[in-house]
Design an enzyme around this catalytic site. Structure first.
Site, PDB file in Angstrom:
ATOM      1  NE  ARG A  36     -12.827 -33.935 -77.386  1.00 28.75           N
ATOM      2  CZ  ARG A  36     -12.292 -34.745 -78.317  1.00 28.75           C
ATOM      3  NH1 ARG A  36     -11.661 -34.249 -79.363  1.00 28.75           N
ATOM      4  NH2 ARG A  36     -12.397 -36.039 -78.186  1.00 28.75           N
ATOM      5  CE1 TYR A  58      -6.130 -10.728 -66.067  1.00 29.93           C
ATOM      6  CE2 TYR A  58      -5.562 -12.867 -66.988  1.00 29.93           C
ATOM      7  CZ  TYR A  58      -6.373 -12.086 -66.193  1.00 29.93           C
ATOM      8  OH  TYR A  58      -7.432 -12.662 -65.542  1.00 29.93           O
ATOM      9  CG  ASP A 114      -4.561 -10.456 -73.540  1.00 33.42           C
ATOM     10  OD1 ASP A 114      -5.606  -9.933 -73.967  1.00 33.42           O
ATOM     11  OD2 ASP A 114      -4.501 -11.080 -72.455  1.00 33.42           O
ATOM     12  CE  LYS A 129     -11.790  -9.778 -67.990  1.00 29.92           C
ATOM     13  NZ  LYS A 129     -10.370  -9.870 -68.200  1.00 29.92           N
TER      14      LYS A 129
HETATM   15  C1  LIG Z   1      -9.547 -10.951 -67.884  1.00 28.76           C
HETATM   16  C2  LIG Z   1      -8.398 -11.042 -68.786  1.00 28.76           C
HETATM   17  C3  LIG Z   1      -7.927 -12.277 -69.223  1.00 28.76           C
HETATM   18  C4  LIG Z   1      -8.491 -13.582 -68.720  1.00 28.76           C
HETATM   19  O1  LIG Z   1      -9.844 -13.789 -68.977  1.00 28.76           O
HETATM   20  P1  LIG Z   1     -10.617 -14.867 -68.080  1.00 28.76           P
HETATM   21  O2  LIG Z   1     -11.846 -15.185 -68.803  1.00 28.76           O
HETATM   22  O3  LIG Z   1     -10.840 -14.196 -66.747  1.00 28.76           O
HETATM   23  O4  LIG Z   1      -9.711 -16.050 -67.938  1.00 28.76           O
HETATM   24  C5  LIG Z   1      -6.868 -12.297 -70.099  1.00 28.76           C
HETATM   25  N1  LIG Z   1      -6.291 -11.158 -70.525  1.00 28.76           N
HETATM   26  C6  LIG Z   1      -6.720  -9.961 -70.126  1.00 28.76           C
HETATM   27  C7  LIG Z   1      -6.050  -8.737 -70.644  1.00 28.76           C
HETATM   28  C8  LIG Z   1      -7.782  -9.857 -69.238  1.00 28.76           C
HETATM   29  O5  LIG Z   1      -8.194  -8.653 -68.832  1.00 28.76           O
END
Ligand SMILES: *Cc1c(COP(=O)(O)O)cnc(C)c1O
Length: 397
Positions: free
Chosen positions: A59, A112, A184, A209
């Site tokens: 872990r 988000y 973010d 992404k």
């Molecule tokens: C998609 C996204 C997330 C979350 O990612 P997941 O893997 O879907 O949980 C967080 N912040 C932004 C800006 C995003 O586009």
């Protein structure tokens, strides 16, 4: 020599080709093996009680996850990185690392949407109060700070609507007062924006992404510096968060092509965005890389590139025609997430959830992700869908 990408004088494309790799450790194989394992054995009693091994327990990391962590740490220029099973868990773990009962959090109104839920439900239940702020507030953030303000969360450009934030103006205010800052940074990735260089303590990516890049992975990364890093590491450890070695390997694989993919997303998206600004059916394009965008000056000052995601506001059409636009697209898939190799389109309406700012637009909104397809084909697809939308609107009139 190992970790040759660690030299930050090298160009990003060069660095991502090498970061985190140590072939001589693995009999010359370029990539680390996908190590499955919970138990790690110690050779002697003394080694066990003194924790002399490089790894202690599955872990807490293994060669596969460590390779990706090291690569992200070097790319972000932070003190360390933890991996989480999704981008959203990266946001929630990062927040839980810096706020607790009785604390006040400043959250950008353009965050988000699921991150908003973390504040409105989980953090609220834990006794953390959230105030949403205008993304354009800049140094004016000082007026919202209370004695118990512990953290300021940023996201630039804004989710769906692409407002730019003056990151250094906000971090300057935060640093003076010992307040943690988090961002973010999924849209830009550390290739196009380096949060730690602008004074941000915690830099978050939904690796789902662009890092993954192939719509086949959910992953999150949290890079942090100083005291924030100590707290992120401890909270991530206490929560028992870990990522499978297969997913870490996919993240590392995505990293190798990140620079070339982003370059292509950038040029194609700008070409498509420019074409859209001239369309008779489009009112405005929301893309900070366009000279006409209100956030362009800040984007140009702080960012070194733009990726493939942006939005547009259509001229007013009835809902049936808006639906015809989406249903007529052939190359664009309709679905959430983005950052993969393919074009995507979704409808959105920020008025449904924003509280600190007013979302008043002159027509329906569309968010596009421009993939790795040939831009001429992408434009042709948008063109025919917009024509069908217009025909439907004319028929309804
Ligand atoms: C998609 C996204 C997330 C979350 O990612 P997941 O893997 O879907 O949980 C967080 N912040 C932004 C800006 C995003 O586009």
């Amino acid at each position: 020599m190992s970790h040759s990408g660690d030299d930050d004088a090298l160009a990003p494309a060069t660095r991502v080709a090498h970061l985190g790799l140590d072939p001589q450790r693995f009999d010359g194989f370029v990539n680390p093996p996908v190590v499955r394992g919970s138990t790690v054995l110690s050779p002697t009693y003394k080694d066990l009680v003194n924790h002399t091994g490089r790894y202690s327990y599955g872990r807490r990391g293994n060669p596969t996850t460590e390779a990706l962590q090291n690569a992200i740490t070097a790319l972000e220029g932070g003190d360390g990185t933890v991996l989480t099973p999704s981008g959203l868990s990266a946001c929630s773990v990062a927040l839980l690392s810096v706020v607790g009962a009785g604390d006040h959090l400043l959250m950008v109104d353009t965050v988000y949407r699921p991150t908003r839920n973390v504040c409105d439900k989980l953090l609220k239940r834990m006794g953390v109060e959230t105030t949403y702020y205008d993304p354009l507030i800049g140094a004016g953030i000082a007026d919202l700070i209370r004695p118990n303000t512990r953290a300021i969360f940023l996201e630039a450009p804004g989710s769906q609507s692409f407002e730019m934030q003056d990151v250094p103006a906000i971090t300057a205010v935060a640093r003076e007062r010992g307040i943690f800052t988090l961002i973010d940074n999924t849209w830009a990735t550390p290739l196009f924006f380096k949060p730690h260089s602008f004074g941000v303590d915690i830099s978050i990516q939904a690796g789902t992404k662009y890092l993954g890049g192939h719509a086949d992975l959910n992953l999150g990364t949290i890079s942090a510096v100083g005291k924030a890093w100590t707290q992120v590491l401890a909270t991530h450890g206490d929560m028992g968060i870990c990522v499978s070695p297969d997913d870490a390997a996919l993240g590392s694989r995505g990293l190798r092509t990140l620079a070339v993919r982003l370059e292509r997303h950038q040029t194609s998206a700008l070409e498509v965005a420019r074409w859209l600004t001239a369309s008779p059916y489009v009112s405005r394009v929301l893309h900070p890389g366009l000279e006409s965008d209100p956030g362009h000056a800040i984007w140009k000052r702080d960012f070194t590139g733009a990726t493939g995601l942006f939005s547009l506001i259509l001229k007013p059409v009835p809902e049936a025609a808006y639906a015809t636009f989406f249903d007529s697209l052939k190359l664009f898939g309709m679905g959430y997430s983005w950052g993969g190799f393919e074009c995507l389109a979704i409808p959105f309406d920020c008025a449904e959830y924003r509280t600190a700012t007013e979302w008043k637009v002159e027509g329906p909104a569309v968010r596009l992700h421009i993939g790795l397809e040939e831009p001429a084909d992408v434009i042709a697809d948008l063109s025919q869908a917009l024509e069908k939308m217009a025909a439907r609107a004319a028929a309804a009139a």
